[in-house]
Design an enzyme around this catalytic site. Structure first.
Site, short mmCIF file in Angstrom:
data_model
loop_
_atom_site.label_atom_id
_atom_site.label_comp_id
_atom_site.label_asym_id
_atom_site.label_seq_id
_atom_site.Cartn_x
_atom_site.Cartn_y
_atom_site.Cartn_z
N GLU A 99 0.82 -1.19 0.00
CA GLU A 99 0.00 0.00 0.00
C GLU A 99 0.86 1.25 0.00
O GLU A 99 1.94 1.28 0.59
CB GLU A 99 -0.90 0.03 1.23
CG GLU A 99 -1.94 -1.04 1.19
CD GLU A 99 -2.93 -0.88 2.32
OE1 GLU A 99 -3.05 0.22 2.87
OE2 GLU A 99 -3.59 -1.87 2.64
N CYS A 112 3.43 8.24 1.63
CA CYS A 112 4.03 7.22 2.50
C CYS A 112 4.26 5.96 1.67
O CYS A 112 3.32 5.39 1.12
CB CYS A 112 3.08 6.95 3.67
SG CYS A 112 3.73 5.76 4.84
N CYS A 119 7.20 -7.63 6.78
CA CYS A 119 8.38 -7.18 7.50
C CYS A 119 8.82 -8.29 8.45
O CYS A 119 7.98 -8.95 9.07
CB CYS A 119 8.10 -5.90 8.29
SG CYS A 119 9.56 -5.26 9.14
N CYS A 123 7.76 -6.22 15.17
CA CYS A 123 7.38 -5.34 16.27
C CYS A 123 5.96 -5.73 16.69
O CYS A 123 5.08 -5.90 15.85
CB CYS A 123 7.43 -3.87 15.83
SG CYS A 123 9.07 -3.37 15.26
N CYS A 126 2.65 -3.87 15.59
CA CYS A 126 2.57 -3.49 14.17
C CYS A 126 1.88 -4.57 13.35
O CYS A 126 2.29 -5.74 13.39
CB CYS A 126 3.98 -3.23 13.63
SG CYS A 126 4.02 -2.95 11.85
N CYS A 352 -1.01 5.53 8.38
CA CYS A 352 0.37 5.44 7.93
C CYS A 352 1.23 4.73 8.96
O CYS A 352 1.12 4.97 10.15
CB CYS A 352 0.90 6.86 7.70
SG CYS A 352 2.49 6.90 6.92
S1 SF4 Z 1 7.09 -1.18 12.89
FE1 SF4 Z 1 6.32 -2.84 11.56
S2 SF4 Z 1 7.10 -2.35 9.52
FE2 SF4 Z 1 8.31 -1.14 11.00
S3 SF4 Z 1 10.10 -2.43 11.49
FE3 SF4 Z 1 8.56 -2.92 13.04
S4 SF4 Z 1 7.46 -4.70 12.18
FE4 SF4 Z 1 8.59 -3.75 10.50
#
Ligand code: SF4
Length: 375
Positions: A99, A112, A119, A123, A126, A352
């Protein structure tokens, strides 16, 4: 076929040299592709016909496909982009989507951009991290997001694509899906194209890279392409950050703060922006605010507080508005510039930094990379 959209100007010049052409052809081609949004060689009228015919045989200009474009009531715009690629994608034939979000404000228009499909850094707050990692985006897929958004916004607003004076996208933030510094080479090449006057001509101050803190790559970036830096901090001590941002186990807060100061020696702005997601009862107390002040006290910085955008099974809730205000005021009273991110594009799920939150995950992403393996 060589996809010319993967090259910055230097790499294009090398390509032209390799086929016996003058390096200035690179500048001409950059202008056609990126400045004017022209991808058909036959329309590139200042390039010799014989070269255009050769390029049409040996090369291509290929961008990812737009699956969906949505516009929010507040003007925020989101593109769902298909990055399936028959050469690099997995063998299951499943779709890969990323996206890209455009956020218009009174004094700027910010795009963005994503750097990876999924990823690996996991995290825990997230939604992208929760989906795992599929692959890095290529240069053409990263810069293609800017090209697609630029073309769409300019044609819709009635600007002639051959007139480049009206800049609708004034700022780019590498804050979408993925950790940009673990896709280092492709992200840096794409940012070099963003900064190139023959392409998008953005200033280094107006391109921001957001990292969770990949310290060695931060040191490389300050030499290779020192754009504005944002750091996803999210916790004021190592014990909590180890949980929220697991890469902290490899590069703890003290090392990260030192890397921020090293980066500022070359950065186009004299501050780092620290991002701090507000999680109810987890990192948003008065004690956390005071602890945060201690952590950042030697780094010139601004702070951006981000109300958590809930997603299914996250286990977290958004901080109460009153707690965010108290937290913000403690930081401001200590002399810091603090912004609280406004929620934009709610009706099209365009938050975002957590872009993939409600996107149908068709990728069967499961792969994660051990923190020790992150460069
Ligand atoms: S916040 Fe999300 S996208 Fe960013 S590094 Fe951590 S897991 Fe990856």
């Amino acid at each position: 076929m060589i996809n010319l959209f993967n090259y910055n100007q230097l790499q294009l010049a090398d390509y032209f040299a390799s086929i016996g052409e003058k390096p200035f052809r690179a500048k001409q081609l950059m202008r056609w592709m990126h400045h004017f949004g022209v991808y058909d060689f036959t329309q590139m009228t200042d390039i010799a016909k014989s070269l255009r015919e050769k390029l049409a045989v040996d090369t291509e200009i290929t961008l990812p496909n737009v699956q969906l474009e949505q516009v929010s009531n507040d003007g925020t715009r989101k593109w769902l982009i298909d990055v399936n690629n028959k050469v690099t994608d997995d063998k299951n034939g499943v779709a890969n989507s990323i996206e890209t979000v455009f956020i218009p404000e009174d004094d700027r228009g910010t795009l963005c951009i994503s750097s990876q499909v999924g990823c690996a850094l996991a995290c825990t707050f997230c939604s992208t991290g929760a989906q795992g990692f599929n692959r890095n985006l290529s240069v053409s897929e990263i810069i293609g997001q800017l090209a697609i958004a630029n073309k769409s916004l300019r044609s819709e607003s009635g600007y002639d694509l051959l007139s480049v004076n009206d800049r609708i996208i004034s700022n780019v933030v590498m804050m979408g899906m993925g950790e940009p510094l673990t896709n280092y080479d492709n992200v840096v090449t794409a940012m070099q194209i963003m900064l190139d006057d023959s392409a998008y001509g953005l200033s280094r101050r107006r391109v921001t890279l957001s990292t969770s803190g990949v310290v060695p790559a931060m040191d490389r970036l300050k030499e290779d392409c020192p754009v504005a830096l944002a750091v996803s901090l999210h916790a004021p001590n190592d014990a909590l950050r180890d949980v929220l941002v697991p890469i902290n186990k490899k590069y703890p807060i003290k090392e990260l703060m030192a890397a921020c100061n090293r980066y500022l020696e070359k950065a186009p702005r004299d501050f780092v922006t620290f991002e701090y997601v507000m999680l109810d009862g987890v990192n948003d107390t008065v004690e956390h605010a005071h602890e945060l002040l201690e952590v950042i006290k030697h780094v010139p910085c601004k702070l951006n507080l981000i109300p958590f955008n809930p997603f299914p099974n996250s286990g977290y809730e958004t901080s109460k508005a009153s707690h965010i205000r108290v937290f913000r005021d403690i930081l401001m009273q200590a002399g810091y510039v603090v912004t609280v991110r406004k929620t934009r594009g709610d009706d099209i799920d365009a938050a975002c930094g957590q872009l993939a939150g409600k996107v149908l995950d068709k990728t069967k992403r499961t792969k994660t990379i051990p923190i020790e393996a992150v460069a």
